[in-house]
Design an enzyme around this catalytic site. Structure first.
Site, mmCIF file in Angstrom:
data_model
loop_
_atom_site.group_PDB
_atom_site.id
_atom_site.type_symbol
_atom_site.label_atom_id
_atom_site.label_comp_id
_atom_site.label_asym_id
_atom_site.label_seq_id
_atom_site.Cartn_x
_atom_site.Cartn_y
_atom_site.Cartn_z
ATOM 1 N N LYS A 262 12.714 7.276 -38.276
ATOM 2 C CA LYS A 262 12.401 8.416 -39.128
ATOM 3 C C LYS A 262 12.235 9.638 -38.242
ATOM 4 C CE LYS A 262 9.356 10.030 -42.818
ATOM 5 N NZ LYS A 262 8.204 9.742 -43.698
ATOM 6 N N THR B 142 5.915 5.907 -51.480
ATOM 7 C CA THR B 142 6.185 7.070 -52.315
ATOM 8 C C THR B 142 7.221 6.783 -53.385
ATOM 9 O OG1 THR B 142 5.628 8.550 -50.495
ATOM 10 C CG2 THR B 142 6.924 9.486 -52.264
ATOM 11 N N THR C 120 8.214 5.226 -46.515
ATOM 12 C CA THR C 120 9.120 5.623 -45.434
ATOM 13 C C THR C 120 8.453 5.678 -44.063
ATOM 14 O OG1 THR C 120 8.703 7.986 -45.867
ATOM 15 C CG2 THR C 120 10.566 6.961 -47.011
ATOM 16 N N ASP C 121 7.139 5.901 -44.000
ATOM 17 C CA ASP C 121 6.497 6.102 -42.697
ATOM 18 C C ASP C 121 6.654 4.903 -41.780
ATOM 19 O OD1 ASP C 121 5.772 8.575 -43.510
ATOM 20 O OD2 ASP C 121 3.611 8.209 -43.575
#
Length: 444
Positions: free
Chosen positions: A256, A100, A177-178
């Site tokens: 996360k 992203t 980020t995942d």
């Protein structure tokens, strides 16, 4: 997806395409401005992306007026143009992998996809040049969910090459980020004897949204990479929902916690390494780093064997461990309940796995705490069957570490066991503490 008639004809008559900026006036007088998005399947309404980044739908039969404001912009990956350098400033290398932080909206489909080079990010944030000279290179263009162990090797080799350059103060990896916690921990194991910081960063919201966190996180990462006396692989992201400070987490102790919040990342069973106030160019270390900057030459062990099965224990689960035997996996990581338990009926399969030369490691699915298989009878039976308790190692970190151990030492199972139980990059802690993951607001 195209709009149905009569919407399609009206849009065509006005010269409006998906991705154009339009103004809608509803019959009750409500005025809506934004980007025309593709329609959901079967829907008979106009979809508009507002300035705040959210989509709204307006029933077509309620639309009184529609006007074209601006034609859509065509986003293309920029070719490297070079970034001006200033004397006296350190140099940071930004390696782009996608995600992203390097994405924009594809207005043809409505999807977020990789569409920016790492160098474009630098050009969009000129303040970076007040802190460091920037070099940028895009080595991958994939979304986080498409990350694979084979790409970890490519990233590790690219980062290692930059760490060998005397003029480089630190390396930043722009990543989705995942799965950033997986890739960052992979590099923590793959690159040994670090001499400079390696900073992973990403964004929860794409760079073309007003609420994007991409610029803030990248700026914080550059500040840490140039000013911190630490030589570790870390993750640097928002510390709270506003644009106040960032938090630097050790790669092997971060997870996360939230799917959409800016402050999605938290350290688990450990304090973060540092806080960063990016616009003030301020770094405050709050934990002792494993390594400090040095002139040592780092070495790279970049191989990963993906034949590792990660299984979460739960009531009523089938014997998923059988998959490892059937598919020829070389290792299994079990996220056990409580202190590391599985249903007692699965102990026999664990024994069959270890007898077949498959490494079986055990972590806890609890957020905090450690594995202890000596307390209850099932745990002791798991030990007798050959399961290896992995202390307070996070499950995802254990999976990555096992892939790495098997990739580099797989022919020696005793060596693999030794490595899995040896702290390498802070993934196993010697002391046990209860540590809340939510941070309080820091003071400079």
């Amino acid at each position: 997806m195209e709009y149905p008639e009569p919407i399609r004809s009206k849009l065509s008559q006005l010269g409006i395409e998906i991705g154009d900026k339009i103004r809608l006036v509803r019959e009750d007088g409500l005025i809506i401005e934004g980007i025309l998005m593709p329609r959901p399947r079967g829907a008979n309404f106009i979809v508009v992306k507002l300035r705040n980044g959210y989509n709204v739908g307006i029933a077509w039969d309620k639309v009184k007026e529609i006007t074209l404001i601006e034609k859509k912009k065509r986003y293309e990956v920029a070719k490297a143009k070079g970034v001006p350098k200033r004397e006296g400033l350190p140099t940071v290398k930004i390696i782009g992998t996608g995600g992203t932080i390097a994405s924009k909206i594809d207005y043809e489909t409505g999807a977020v996809k990789p569409a920016m080079s790492a160098e474009e990010l630098v050009e969009d944030i000129p303040e970076l040049l007040d802190v460091a000279n920037i070099e940028a290179e895009q080595i991958l263009e994939i979304l986080s969910e498409n990350m694979e162990p084979k790409y970890w090797e490519k990233i590790a080799l690219a980062v290692h090459a930059e760490l060998l350059r005397d003029e480089i103060a630190g390396v930043i990896v722009a990543h989705g980020t995942d799965t950033m916690a997986y890739t960052s921990s992979a590099l923590a194991f793959a690159i040994q004897d670090l001499n400079k910081p390696v900073v992973f960063t990403g964004a929860q919201r794409s760079s073309d949204r007003p609420s994007s966190d991409a610029a803030f996180n990248l700026m914080a990462s550059v500040v840490f990479a140039t000013k911190a006396n630490a030589a570790e692989v870390v993750v640097t992201m928002h510390g709270e929902t506003g644009d106040t400070y960032a938090v630097v987490h050790r790669a092997t102790r971060v997870r996360k916690f939230h799917s959409t919040r800016r402050d999605a990342f938290q350290s688990v069973c450990a304090e973060p390494l540092a806080y960063v106030w990016p616009w003030a160019y301020e770094v405050k270390m709050i934990s002792e780093p494993l390594n400090r900057r040095s002139n040592i030459e780092p070495k790279v062990l970049p191989k990963f064997d993906p034949r590792v099965l990660q299984v979460k224990a739960y009531p009523g689960m089938p014997d998923l461990l059988e998959i490892a035997l059937e598919k020829g996996y070389r290792g299994v990581i079990i996220e056990g309940t409580g202190m590391g338990h599985v249903p007692q009926r699965l102990v026999e399969t664990i024994k069959r796995l270890t007898d077949a030369g498959v490494f079986v490691g055990v972590t806890t699915q609890c957020i905090h705490g450690t594995v202890n298989l000596n307390v209850y009878s099932t745990g002791r039976e798991m030990l007798d069957a050959g399961a290896v308790p992995l202390e307070d190692m996070l499950a995802e970190v254990a999976t990555v570490k096992l892939m790495w151990a098997l990739g580099n030492y797989g022919n020696d199972l005793e060596k693999v066991r030794e490595i899995m139980l040896k702290p390498i990059a802070g993934e196993i802690r010697n002391r046990r503490t209860i540590n809340l993951y939510r941070l309080s607001y820091p003071e400079i």
